[in-house]
Design a protein around this motif. Structure first.
Motif, PDB file in Angstrom:
ATOM      1  N   ALA A 221      41.034  57.278  49.382  1.00  0.00           N
ATOM      2  CA  ALA A 221      41.780  58.069  50.368  1.00  0.00           C
ATOM      3  C   ALA A 221      42.959  57.266  50.904  1.00  0.00           C
ATOM      4  O   ALA A 221      44.078  57.785  51.029  1.00  0.00           O
ATOM      5  N   ARG A 222      42.672  55.975  51.213  1.00  0.00           N
ATOM      6  CA  ARG A 222      43.777  55.151  51.713  1.00  0.00           C
ATOM      7  C   ARG A 222      44.833  54.926  50.640  1.00  0.00           C
ATOM      8  O   ARG A 222      46.042  54.967  50.900  1.00  0.00           O
ATOM      9  N   LYS A 225      46.772  57.944  50.204  1.00  0.00           N
ATOM     10  CA  LYS A 225      47.717  58.086  51.316  1.00  0.00           C
ATOM     11  C   LYS A 225      48.969  57.268  51.037  1.00  0.00           C
ATOM     12  O   LYS A 225      50.106  57.737  51.214  1.00  0.00           O
ATOM     13  N   ARG A 429      45.368  63.759  48.284  1.00  0.00           N
ATOM     14  CA  ARG A 429      45.072  63.034  49.522  1.00  0.00           C
ATOM     15  C   ARG A 429      44.126  63.836  50.389  1.00  0.00           C
ATOM     16  O   ARG A 429      43.137  63.297  50.912  1.00  0.00           O
ATOM     17  N   THR A 430      44.434  65.152  50.519  1.00  0.00           N
ATOM     18  CA  THR A 430      43.526  66.022  51.298  1.00  0.00           C
ATOM     19  C   THR A 430      42.143  66.046  50.655  1.00  0.00           C
ATOM     20  O   THR A 430      41.110  65.950  51.329  1.00  0.00           O
ATOM     21  N   ASP A 433      40.313  62.864  51.250  1.00  0.00           N
ATOM     22  CA  ASP A 433      39.729  62.836  52.598  1.00  0.00           C
ATOM     23  C   ASP A 433      38.443  63.643  52.630  1.00  0.00           C
ATOM     24  O   ASP A 433      37.423  63.215  53.188  1.00  0.00           O
ATOM     25  N   ASP A 436      35.825  61.807  50.759  1.00  0.00           N
ATOM     26  CA  ASP A 436      35.278  60.711  51.558  1.00  0.00           C
ATOM     27  C   ASP A 436      34.272  61.237  52.569  1.00  0.00           C
ATOM     28  O   ASP A 436      33.185  60.679  52.737  1.00  0.00           O
ATOM     29  N   THR A 437      34.662  62.354  53.226  1.00  0.00           N
ATOM     30  CA  THR A 437      33.737  62.973  54.195  1.00  0.00           C
ATOM     31  C   THR A 437      32.472  63.456  53.489  1.00  0.00           C
ATOM     32  O   THR A 437      31.344  63.237  53.953  1.00  0.00           O
TER      33      THR A 437
END
Length: 705
Positions: A221-222, A225, A429-430, A433, A436-437
């Motif tokens: 995710a990072r 980003k 990226r979305t 995220d 990751d969640t």
């Protein structure tokens, strides 16, 4: 005269005529007829039950249980015909009912139409009891009804046992099936335990992997980003590059349009010039040392020459422009000369600049001739290459323009791709995220799953262990074991009857009751013929005890003969078997002596009324001796008088002598009978003393029998 002689004289009277002899024979045979005939008629009634007509009604329609045909009615009917119990007549229900009513049949046994169906229901959802229907009529015969209850109880028990065995056999088969399935389940539980163990490892690996994945998804995710940011920059940069390449392409196209005609027209000149430069560079290299020395001089000389030509051109071609004669200046040179002069001036200026530049170059090398030589060599090579390529510069220019156009198009596509990449990376990226969640949630769930599988492993171990224990506890019977266990469980309580001293038949069991009865009757009838007290002895005033003995001995002697005749017929004709034959006969001699003494006393003391008392005493003894049913089953009155009557002891002693057992009751009976005999003789002697005194009552008795 002594008592035995008086007794012999009394018996000798029966030999004086035909009628007395017949009376003596009757006295001897009466106990035989009474006892032997009675016992003979009752000798073995249960052995002849097959002569009793009984109606059998089989309306059973059969049933199906566990895929097998069940015909309980037919089975029972076949078993009854094979037995020796009753004379069975298969008739209809109406005929059986009418036959029992009118006495054609003593009783009836009916198996209803649903008999098998009710028995088969034991394995279904609604079990019912099968009922055998018995109809009796005590007006026909009470004893047959009692016997039938015992017989039909055995029939019912046999039918129940057969039904129970069938039902229990299915249960044991089910146990075997359950055992097999439980073993399979236990094996499956073992496999499940192994699979759960592997799942446990997999869950741990999954949890560890998701932990790493969560870290990776965070980094992803990072990174995405950053990539998204970079992609934005890339999009902007690529757009600028595209715009720049477009501008470059436009400029290249413009320059190419201007240069292309020049290159086409001057390609040879450029080649010559480049060749000249190359040659010049070569020449310079050959005279490099002199060149280095002369270049400053040449630079100064060319500069001076350029300045001189410039001054000349200014004085002759520029001073008079725009002025008239009136200003005093000299007129200008004609135009043609000025043009040539300008060219010369410009060439001199160019040469000055060139030599100045060369001088500058030489000065920049600072005397490093070697480096200068290398650079001149490079210039020489490049000039040669230019001279070689100069004829094709126009074509090379077109190729370069095409490459610039391709570069421009590529930059445009790169810009579009960068834009698409930026958009995609924004979506990625979305998604990263969200990933990751989601992986965080999955990791939490994986941790829970790992913990749950730990508990599941424990549970599966308990399940497998429990199923194995259960399989060990569930019986698994083969056919032999099932037969044995169904036999036991269908009839779990059996009467292990063991007669210590079994009477072989009904008559043997009742002989201890009828034999003393017949001997009592024999003594009673004997004293109807023989006087209890000898009249001659009474008349002569003999002692009382001698009179009593003289009246007792003839009947006692007859009793011995009666006993011998009775027991001979019972043993050899009827079939009575005695464990202690000699003891039985000897004991019966004592019995008949006792009975004779008691009957003698009653007759001697009470006269004609004594005969009634003898009969009454017989009835009391028969009802209280326990010869048929145990005396405990009789009313209390009979239990009260039981110990005080001689026949009670006689019956008990004869049972031990005939069928066997301990002889204590025999010894006790002998003592009691001896006491009764002695007591009766003493009382008779007392009565004899009283009889020696004649009274009006003796001369004119109130009752004579």
């Amino acid at each position: 005269m002594r008592s035995p002689r008086l007794a012999a004289l009394e018996l000798r009277r029966f030999g004086r005529g035909r009628l007395p002899r017949a009376a003596l024979a009757a006295l001897l045979l009466l106990p035989l007829l009474y006892g032997a005939l009675y016992l003979w008629s009752f000798w073995d009634p249960y052995g002849r039950l097959d002569r009793i007509p009984v109606a059998l009604v089989n309306d059973d329609k059969g049933a199906t249980a566990a895929g097998r045909k069940l015909t309980a009615g037919d089975d029972i009917t076949e078993g009854l015909h094979e037995s020796d119990t009753f004379e069975w007549h298969e008739v209809s229900a109406a005929e059986a009912r009418e036959g029992v009513e009118n006495g054609t049949y003593y009783l009836s046994l009916t198996m209803p139409s649903d008999f098998s169906e009710r028995i088969a229901s034991s394995s279904g959802d609604s079990p019912e009891t099968g009922a055998l229907q018995v109809r009796t009529n005590d007006a026909n015969n009470y004893i047959v009804g009692q016997i039938s209850r015992t017989v039909f109880s055995e029939v019912r028990s046999a039918a129940s046992t057969r039904a129970s065995r069938s039902f229990l056999d299915r249960i044991f088969i089910s146990f075997s099936d359950i055992h097999g399935e439980t073993v399979k389940a236990a094996e499956g539980a073992d496999e499940l335990e192994g699979g759960i163990g592997r799942a446990k490892k997999g869950a741990k690996d999954l949890a560890d992997g998701l932990k790493d994945a969560e870290k990776g998804s965070g980094r992803l995710a990072r990174g995405l980003k950053k990539l998204d940011t970079g992609a934005g920059d890339l999009e902007d940069g690529s757009r600028q590059v595209a715009e720049g390449t477009q501008a470059l392409a436009d400029k290249v196209h413009g320059a190419a349009d201007r240069v292309r005609p020049f290159l086409r027209e001057n390609g040879a000149t450029i080649a010559d010039t480049a060749a000249l430069v190359a040659d010049s560079a070569g020449t310079v290299r050959e005279h490099l040392d002199a060149f280095v020395r002369t270049v400053p001089l040449a630079a100064a000389g060319t500069r001076e020459a350029a300045d001189t030509l410039d001054g000349v051109y200014a004085r002759r071609c520029e001073a008079g422009q725009g002025a008239g004669p009136q200003d005093g200046t000299r007129p200008a040179v004609p135009d043609a000369a000025c043009g040539d002069l300008k060219k010369a001036r410009d060439a001199a200026a160019d040469a000055a600049r060139l030599t100045g530049d060369v001088d500058t170059v030489v000065r920049d090398y600072g005397g490093d001739v070697k480096s200068l030589d290398e650079d001149l060599a490079t210039l020489q090579r490049q000039a040669r290459a230019l001279a070689k390529a100069a004829p094709h510069l126009s074509e090379d220019l077109d190729t370069a323009v095409a490459k610039v156009d391709a570069l421009n198009k590529g930059a445009g596509r790169v810009a579009e791709g960068a834009k698409t990449l930026h958009t995609g990376l924004g979506t990625a990226r979305t998604g990263a995220d969200d990933l990751d969640t989601g992986i965080g949630t999955l990791r939490t769930g994986a941790d829970d799953l790992d913990g749950g599988i730990h508990r599941l492993v424990d549970g599966s171990e308990e399940l497998a262990g429990g199923l194995h224990d259960g399989a060990d506890r569930i019986p698994d019977y083969d056919e032999k074991d099932r037969d044995l266990r169904t036999e036991v469980m269908s009839d779990p309580v059996r009467l292990a009857s063991r007669d210590l001293h079994k009477a072989p038949n009904y008559g043997t069991g009742f002989a201890p009751y009828f034999i003393p009865l017949s001997l009592w009757v024999g003594a009673m009838v004997a004293y109807m013929v023989i006087p209890p007290l000898n009249r001659r002895a009474l008349a002569t005033g003999a002692p009382a005890w001698r009179i009593a003995t003289a009246g007792w001995l003839p009947v006692a002697a007859l009793g011995v003969l009666q006993t011998a005749a009775l027991m001979s017929v019972l043993h050899w004709a009827v079939g009575l078997r005695m464990v202690h034959a000699a003891g039985t006969v000897a004991f019966l001699f004592l019995v008949t002596a006792c009975f004779a003494a008691v009957v003698q006393w009653l007759n001697a003391r009470f006269g004609a009324a004594g005969r009634i008392l003898v009969l009454a005493l017989l009835m009391l003894q028969l009802t209280s001796a326990g010869g048929t049913y145990p005396v405990q089953t009789s009313p209390g009155f009979f239990n009260a008088i039981h110990p005080f009557l001689p026949m009670s002891y006689v019956v008990e002693a004869l049972r031990r002598l005939i069928t066997g057992g301990g002889l204590d009751p025999v010894r006790q009976a002998c003592v009691v009978l001896a006491a009764f005999t002695a007591g009766a003789l003493a009382l008779t002697a007392l009565s004899a003393r009283r009889k020696q005194v004649w009274t009006l009552d003796r001369l004119h008795p109130e009752l004579t029998l």
